[in-house]
Every structure is written in C-alpha cells, then in structure tokens.
Design an enzyme around this catalytic site. Structure first.
Site, mmCIF file in Angstrom:
data_model
loop_
_atom_site.group_PDB
_atom_site.id
_atom_site.type_symbol
_atom_site.label_atom_id
_atom_site.label_comp_id
_atom_site.label_asym_id
_atom_site.label_seq_id
_atom_site.Cartn_x
_atom_site.Cartn_y
_atom_site.Cartn_z
ATOM 1 N N LYS A 47 -3.282 -6.851 0.589
ATOM 2 C CA LYS A 47 -3.970 -7.040 1.873
ATOM 3 C C LYS A 47 -5.185 -7.955 1.692
ATOM 4 C CE LYS A 47 -2.457 -2.459 3.247
ATOM 5 N NZ LYS A 47 -2.750 -1.062 3.545
ATOM 6 N N GLN A 91 -6.761 3.782 3.782
ATOM 7 C CA GLN A 91 -5.540 3.679 2.982
ATOM 8 C C GLN A 91 -4.950 5.072 2.727
ATOM 9 O OE1 GLN A 91 -4.071 0.691 1.943
ATOM 10 N NE2 GLN A 91 -2.397 1.993 1.238
ATOM 11 N N ASP A 114 -3.869 -0.325 11.732
ATOM 12 C CA ASP A 114 -2.555 0.241 11.402
ATOM 13 C C ASP A 114 -1.818 0.818 12.609
ATOM 14 O OD1 ASP A 114 -2.279 -0.241 8.646
ATOM 15 O OD2 ASP A 114 -3.633 1.411 8.151
#
Ligand code: NAP
Length: 278
Positions: A47, A91, A114
C-alpha cells in the site's frame, strides 16, 4: 484468457498519478498497525509503495500487541478530526485484546478507505452511493475492464466472509447479477459452481476449485490467499481449471494488485468528494 491484474493496476495507478499531479491534490493516508503480523507488514508495504508511486503521503502508526483499545480509539478520533488526513486504514488482523469492529466503526465514513464501517456497508445494502470495499471494487473493475457482462449473469461466490464474499454478493446483486453464495456448509458444491457464468472463490482453502467444478467457458476469479511453505496458493487449481475457463485470474497477479489499486482509487474519490462538497 488471463485477467491480468498487474497490467490493469499499472494502468489505473499511472492515470491516478497524472490526475493527482495535474490537479495538485494533497492526499494523505493514515495506516494503523497493531501487533507483529508478518503478512500485514507485507500488505502495508504494498500500500505504501502504491501511494508513493502516485504521490500520496502516508503516515504510519505502529503499536505493540499489548496496546490498549483506548489508545487506538484516541488515535482514530484524532485522525478523524485532522483535516489533512484523507483516509484511514486499520490493518486487520489486530490482536485479540483489540475489538476490530468497534475501532473500525469509529472511523468517519468519509475517511473509511476500506469501506468497512457500518454506515458504508448499510449504503451498499441499500444500493446507495458508498465507498466499496477495495477487493470488491477491484473484482468489479477487472470484470468491466475485460468487458465480461455482469448484468443478467449467473454469479456463484464461494465464501461469505465480511471482507470479500458477503459485500461482493451485495455489490453484484446491485449490478443485476443473479447471485448464489456458497460456504463451508454448502452441499455438493460442484453442482452449484457448474451453473456459474462467473465463479468467484474467496475461501482461503488451497485448490478448492477443480476443473470438474467449472462450466466450460466460464469466468473464474480467484481471491483466496493461503500460504503453504512460504508459497502463495490460491483457491483455484489454476493449471487444471484454465483449460475449462474462458477467462481466469492468475494468483498471485490477479485480484491482489487490483485491491491495492482500488485503495488509491478510493482515496482519490474521497478527496474529490471532500473538495467538491467544500
Ligand atoms: P473469511 O472471513 O475467513 O471467510 C472465508 C469463507 O470461506 C467463509 O464463508 C467460509 O465458510 C468459506 N469456506 C472456507 N472453507 C470452505 C470450503 N472448503 N468450501 C466452501 N466454503 C468454504 O475470509 P475473507 O476475509 O472473506 O477472505 C477470503 C479469502 O480471500 C482469504 O483467503 C483471504 O486471504 C483472501 N483475500 C484476498 C484479498 C486479495 O486482495 N487477493 C483480499 C482480501 C481477502 P463459513 O462461513 O461457512 O465458515
């Protein structure tokens, strides 16, 4: 034909890089990592590299596995109120002492890169404008890129997880596919997968999908990631299945790169929404 996620990712990232530069966008991503999960570190590196390539700043917040939930909550609150932060990623997985769903849901919906917050999932459920989870968006992008029809197609998704299978089923239903969702309790999986024009497997069970489970000429998308002796193994027995499928993703090199590209795409969309809304 191979559905080449790396090629499509590179095209997307090159376009977004140009857009960010031409418009002088100042986008910043905050990534929160709690604990020492080695696979998470690899994902975060991917990322970060994509952000660096397109010109997005990244601020990383790394916590030890014994960090208190309240510390993570405090940080998310601070990042929510920081006007220079465009998006936030918590995460997963997090250590057992941290409630992922609770923390994730504290992220403001318009900073939820997300697409995991209840607000964004509810909008997906109601077929309203939302921030789509990146893997879901990446799969849809890949199908559209290769002009594989979704509208009216029979789609079978194997796996009903919260990150891939379940939200993907809603997104494809919203796009007028006829969607069947199979899972570990499904009886005679092959009889169901054989009806699929598009078969998407997201289970994490190595080589679950064999050639005798495919309709000739189907599209096969392999989302699953298992690590066996350090090697990444997908859900689909690729060498075997590729002879039956018309379109198939490699794994690695299919859905994974698309997920990363969609993180960047979501960040740019979120930034543009913010500047357009003042
Ligand atoms: P998850 O929450 O663990 O869900 C897995 C699903 O697979 C469950 O619904 C489970 O059924 C089902 N399942 C497991 N074994 C099965 C079997 N033998 N037959 C039929 N169904 C079976 O996983 P997830 O978070 O959705 O992720 C799914 C996979 O995608 C994982 O391998 C993950 O690493 C991978 N992934 C890849 C990317 C990418 O970018 N490439 C992104 C995200 C996730 P039950 O519900 O009945 O238990």
């Amino acid at each position: 034909m191979i559905l080449d996620g790396k090629l499509v990712r590179d095209e997307i990232l090159n376009d977004l890089k140009e857009k960010i530069k031409d418009n002088n966008y100042r986008i910043k991503l905050a990534i929160i990592l709690v604990g020492d999960d080695e696979v998470s570190k690899i994902y975060i590196r991917n990322k970060e590299n994509a952000c660096k390539f397109v010109g997005i700043d990244v601020e990383k917040f790394v916590f030890s596995s014994d960090t208190k939930q309240s510390e993570i909550e405090k940080l998310i609150d601070k990042l929510n109120n920081d006007e220079f932060i465009t998006g936030i990623i918590l995460q997963s997985p997090v250590p057992n002492n941290i409630d992922f769903d609770k923390c994730c849901n504290l992220i403001l919906p318009n900073k939820d890169v997300d697409g995991f917050t209840e607000n964004n999932i509810y909008n997906l459920y109601l077929n309203r404008d939302t921030i789509l989870p990146c893997t879901v968006k990446g799969i849809i992008y890949l199908l559209n890129y290769y002009k594989i029809p979704i509208d009216g197609s029979n789609v079978v998704i194997v796996g009903r997880g919260n990150i891939v299978g379940h939200p993907l089923s809603l997104a494809l239903l919203n796009l007028n596919a006829t969607v069947t969702v199979a899972h570990s309790k499904t009886k005679d999986l092959a009889s169901i997968t054989k009806n699929a024009d598009i078969l998407i497997s997201a289970t994490g069970t190595p080589h679950l999908i064999k050639d005798n489970m495919i309709k000739k000429g189907a599209t096969v998308i392999d989302v699953g990631v298992s690590r066996v002796n350090g090697e990444i193994i997908g859900d689909v027995d690729f060498l075997n299945v590729k002879n039956e499928a018309r379109y198939i993703t490699p794994n690695p090199g299919g859905v994974g790169p698309m997920t990363v590209a969609m993180i960047i795409d979501n960040l740019v969309c979120m930034y543009e929404r913010r500047i357009n809304n003042g």
